[in-house]
Every structure is written in C-alpha cells, then in structure tokens.
Design an enzyme around this catalytic site. Structure first.
Site, PDB file in Angstrom:
ATOM      1  N   ARG A 206      40.868   5.403  88.422  1.00 29.69           N
ATOM      2  CA  ARG A 206      39.423   5.242  88.221  1.00 29.69           C
ATOM      3  C   ARG A 206      38.616   5.677  89.445  1.00 29.69           C
ATOM      4  O   ARG A 206      37.562   5.141  89.724  1.00 29.69           O
ATOM      5  CB  ARG A 206      39.065   3.798  87.848  1.00 29.69           C
ATOM      6  CG  ARG A 206      39.528   3.403  86.455  1.00 29.69           C
ATOM      7  CD  ARG A 206      39.049   2.010  86.105  1.00 29.69           C
ATOM      8  NE  ARG A 206      39.577   1.574  84.820  1.00 29.69           N
ATOM      9  CZ  ARG A 206      39.635   0.313  84.423  1.00 29.69           C
ATOM     10  NH1 ARG A 206      39.165  -0.643  85.200  1.00 29.69           N
ATOM     11  NH2 ARG A 206      40.121  -0.001  83.249  1.00 29.69           N
TER      12      ARG A 206
ATOM     13  N   ASP B 171      39.024   9.438  78.340  1.00 31.43           N
ATOM     14  CA  ASP B 171      39.311   8.077  77.912  1.00 31.43           C
ATOM     15  C   ASP B 171      40.560   8.090  77.050  1.00 31.43           C
ATOM     16  O   ASP B 171      40.759   9.030  76.251  1.00 31.43           O
ATOM     17  CB  ASP B 171      38.141   7.483  77.126  1.00 31.43           C
ATOM     18  CG  ASP B 171      38.323   5.983  76.898  1.00 31.43           C
ATOM     19  OD1 ASP B 171      37.938   5.209  77.799  1.00 31.43           O
ATOM     20  OD2 ASP B 171      38.865   5.594  75.851  1.00 31.43           O
TER      21      ASP B 171
ATOM     22  N   ARG C 299      25.389   9.404  84.164  1.00 32.04           N
ATOM     23  CA  ARG C 299      25.319   8.462  83.058  1.00 32.04           C
ATOM     24  C   ARG C 299      23.888   8.165  82.625  1.00 32.04           C
ATOM     25  O   ARG C 299      23.664   7.678  81.503  1.00 32.04           O
ATOM     26  CB  ARG C 299      26.024   7.151  83.429  1.00 32.04           C
ATOM     27  CG  ARG C 299      27.541   7.205  83.313  1.00 32.04           C
ATOM     28  CD  ARG C 299      28.021   7.542  81.902  1.00 32.04           C
ATOM     29  NE  ARG C 299      27.508   6.640  80.914  1.00 32.04           N
ATOM     30  CZ  ARG C 299      28.105   5.502  80.558  1.00 32.04           C
ATOM     31  NH1 ARG C 299      29.240   5.145  81.126  1.00 32.04           N
ATOM     32  NH2 ARG C 299      27.567   4.740  79.633  1.00 32.04           N
TER      33      ARG C 299
ATOM     34  N   ARG D 275      32.584   4.726  87.747  1.00 38.60           N
ATOM     35  CA  ARG D 275      31.569   3.693  87.938  1.00 38.60           C
ATOM     36  C   ARG D 275      31.201   3.402  89.384  1.00 38.60           C
ATOM     37  O   ARG D 275      30.074   2.982  89.659  1.00 38.60           O
ATOM     38  CB  ARG D 275      32.048   2.412  87.261  1.00 38.60           C
ATOM     39  CG  ARG D 275      32.287   2.566  85.768  1.00 38.60           C
ATOM     40  CD  ARG D 275      32.965   1.345  85.190  1.00 38.60           C
ATOM     41  NE  ARG D 275      34.302   1.154  85.729  1.00 38.60           N
ATOM     42  CZ  ARG D 275      35.081   0.117  85.425  1.00 38.60           C
ATOM     43  NH1 ARG D 275      34.627  -0.813  84.603  1.00 38.60           N
ATOM     44  NH2 ARG D 275      36.286   0.003  85.947  1.00 38.60           N
TER      45      ARG D 275
ATOM     46  N   TYR E  22      44.465  -1.837  70.769  1.00 42.37           N
ATOM     47  CA  TYR E  22      43.059  -1.565  70.454  1.00 42.37           C
ATOM     48  C   TYR E  22      42.873  -1.364  68.953  1.00 42.37           C
ATOM     49  O   TYR E  22      41.914  -1.878  68.348  1.00 42.37           O
ATOM     50  CB  TYR E  22      42.577  -0.321  71.199  1.00 42.37           C
ATOM     51  CG  TYR E  22      42.334  -0.534  72.668  1.00 42.37           C
ATOM     52  CD1 TYR E  22      41.611  -1.639  73.130  1.00 42.37           C
ATOM     53  CD2 TYR E  22      42.809   0.363  73.612  1.00 42.37           C
ATOM     54  CE1 TYR E  22      41.382  -1.838  74.475  1.00 42.37           C
ATOM     55  CE2 TYR E  22      42.580   0.182  74.964  1.00 42.37           C
ATOM     56  CZ  TYR E  22      41.869  -0.919  75.395  1.00 42.37           C
ATOM     57  OH  TYR E  22      41.631  -1.108  76.734  1.00 42.37           O
TER      58      TYR E  22
END
Length: 406
Positions: free
Chosen positions: A52, A101, A65, A56, A176
């Site tokens: 990651r 993703d 974003r 973010r 998921y």
C-alpha cells in the site's frame, strides 16, 4: 472530467520523473536487487518496498482522488500508472506495485460490486449457492479488463526498477463474495467451506483461474514479480487451510510457474500457516509483524525468501523508536533472501517523510553492515594468512633441521 484531463491534473503533482532518480533498484551492471533477494542470493543490501505504498498516505494521491473514485482510477490506465509511480518518485523504493484492487477482476467477470469508502468491497448479490456461482463467469483480461495490462505497460516504460503485479488469494476473494463484503468472523464463508465442500471447491478453483489469467496478463505486459494477497486466510487453522484452501492456492502458483518471475505469498495472522503457504509454490512468503523473522526462517528453511515485517503502526512512533525496530528487522532478516517491508499495508495516517526515512535507514544500515562484514572478512583473511605464513616458516625450519640432522 474526462480521463485525459484527469491525467494532466495528476501529472501536476508529480515530484520528479523516475528517469531523474538514481538506479537504486540494481547494483551496477546487475539485475534488480528485488529479484535477486527473491531468489535467496547474498546481497550487498536488502531491497525495500511497502505494501500500500501507493495510495491513501500520499498527498499527491489524495489530489487524484478529488477527481476520480478508486475504481475509475483502476480502469483508467494513465491514472493507474501515475498512482503506481507516485511512491517511487517520493520514496525511492526498490520496486513499484501496480495500483489496482484485488476485486477488480471479479467486477469484470460479472459480479456487481462497489468499493465503499470506509468499508471496502461490497457485493450486491453474494454467492451462496450453485445458482449464484453461475454469475461468476471466466475472466478474459484482454476482453474484460484490458486497462490493467495497459497500466502496467505505461508504468514499466517509466520505471528503472521492477513492477510487481498482484492478484487476490482464493480464500480472501471467496470471503468477500460469500459475506457480501468485509467480515470480522468470516462465519458464512466457513459455513460453506465446511458444509458444502464441493461448492466451495468449485468457487475457489474459479477464483484461482481468474487470478492465473490476471497475473499472466500482467507479466506479459511487463511485471517482473507477482504477489498473491490472501490477506484473510489467517483466520483458518492449519488443517482447514491444508484441506480447503491449499489446493486452489497451489493451482495459482502452478499456473504461473512457467513465467519465471518471483512469486510472493502474503496473508495476515498466518504464522501457523507459513509452511503451508510456501508449499503452495511460493518463492517468497510475506511475514506479518506478529512472527519474528528468525522464527519464520526456522519454519521455512533457507530455500524460501522472506518479506517483511515491520509493524505498520510503528511508522507513527517517534523516529528513535522506529529506527531501532527497523534495524532489528534488518538484523533478523539478514542480507540473504530478505525483502524489507511492513507486516501489512501502510496506514493512511502515515507521514510520507517517515517512509522515506525508513528507506534511507535501510540503505544506510546495510552499507554500515557491509563495511562491518568487509572488515570482519579482512580480519579473518589476515588471521588465515598469518597462520599460513607461520606454517610455511615452521615447515622451512623443519626442513633445515632435517638437513642438518638435528
């Protein structure tokens, strides 16, 4: 805003182009350190990248974003490539990892899903029966998601170090799909696993085939290593993992073995599963922060490389504490068959400057260790030379005494 306009906006926040960076991913004249580490070679220094690392925690990503949501970025090759390159420019890590993703191929293969902020992947109609499973069709990366390979090609053209492709592991994706989104207990998932093993096996094999198709496409586009993120497999005990997940995990690793790229296998809370994850066919096993690297090495032997394993929360600690723990990870991992990383992904609140300092510390530590090791080798060589000279002198004296009849 159109995708082309978004790309222009993204490029404004770039720090510097990879071409302006030093080639830190390779020794002079050699192939990238990451690839050599994955093969278990003795290295001048340990390569470093972060799970990651793109996303973010970076202000330039947050600027992107403001103009596009996560799936729009993933489906726009120029945007995905730009975000992939951002941490390389800012942090100077030894590898990039494709920004995407793990659920993206599921959406391309007929599953109605959304990435909900603060929640994660949400499945509109969970898969809980054989009839539901029919909605998950085979995945053709060229037809269903050509933007992924194109993003790889764009990023690789700008990089002077390896790009890592990735796919979701079978248990995590199955969870998921069955739960309908993230779960703390994975209760419905395990209910199907234990109660309907045939349906479970069909689902996991279908997910394995999706991963194989996606990974092969990424490697064909230029990815030089791949990672399987089976993040939630650590919820299982070893027997359950062996019986219900390992066959499909092995199916993935066997399905890409001929590509000749390093294959990394990662999960969270998988300390008791490390040997089984390696048995699936991995060249490198990711270790989370709960398992000391020396214990992981004892469980896996020297044939499997290790990746990890700094606690991501330590990136929020004072630098003196963080630097000490980074050093400990390096000392325990050694400079053979070790890739420095976090034990899970970068936390959103992590200061980017801290990540850059970690990269610099890894390199400085390894340089000092290399000098120390070199000094030790020189001292050892001097001792051996002195011993050899003494032996030669003694032999000469013995020969002289023999000649004199003493």
């Amino acid at each position: 805003m159109a995708a082309a306009e978004l790309c222009v906006a993204c490029l404004v926040v770039s720090i510097e182009s990879p071409a302006e960076l030093g080639i830190h991913g390779c020794d002079a004249g050699d192939e990238p350190l990451l690839l050599r580490a994955c093969r278990g070679e003795l290295l001048e220094r340990v390569p470093v990248w972060f799970m990651r690392q793109a996303g973010r925690s970076l202000p330039e990503y947050r600027e992107v974003r403001k103009r596009a949501d996560l799936l729009e970025i993933c489906r726009t090759p120029e945007l995905a490539a730009e975000v992939t390159l951002q941490p390389v420019r800012r942090l100077d890590v030894d590898a990039a990892i494709l920004f995407s993703d793990i659920t993206l191929p599921l959406a391309a293969a007929g599953i109605d899903l959304a990435i909900v902020a603060g929640v994660g992947p949400v499945i509109a109609q969970p898969i809980r029966s054989a009839a539901d499973l029919r909605r998950l069709r085979p995945f053709d990366p060229d037809e269903d998601a050509p933007y992924v390979a194109e993003a790889v090609r764009i990023a690789v053209a700008e990089l002077d170090r390896p790009l890592i492709g990735f796919a979701g592991g079978p248990f995590t994706l199955a969870s998921y799909l069955i739960e309908g989104g993230p779960s703390k207990t994975h209760a419905r998932t395990r209910e199907m696993m234990y109660g309907e093993p045939l349906l479970w096996r069909r689902l996991l094999d279908a997910l394995a085939d999706i991963a194989i198709s996606s990974l092969r496409s990424q490697v064909a586009a230029g990815a030089q290593a791949v990672q399987i993120f089976d993040s939630w497999a650590g919820v299982l005990d070893p027997d359950s993992y062996r019986d219900f997940v390992l066959p499909s995990a092995r199916r993935i690793f066997c399905g890409i073995a001929d590509l000749g790229v390093p294959r990394i296998h990662f999960g969270v809370g998988t300390g008791e599963l490390l040997a089984l994850m390696a048995a699936a066919g991995a060249d490198v096993v990711g270790v989370d922060w709960r398992v000391p690297l020396e214990r992981a090495r004892a469980r896996l032997g020297t044939e499997i490389a290790l990746q990890g394993n700094l606690d991501p929360a330590l990136c929020l600690a004072p630098w003196e504490i963080l630097a000490e723990r980074v050093t400990a990870v390096l000392d325990h991992g050694g400079n053979r068959g070790h890739v420095f990383n976090l034990g899970h992904g970068v936390l959103p609140e992590t200061p980017p400057d801290t990540l850059r300092r970690i990269v610099e510390h890894v390199r400085e530590h390894d340089v000092s260790r290399q000098r120390s090791t070199g000094a030790e080798r020189d001292a050892e060589r001097d001792v051996k030379q002195d011993a050899r000279h003494d032996a030669e002198r003694n032999a000469e004296h013995d020969a002289e005494r023999d000649a004199l009849g003493v």
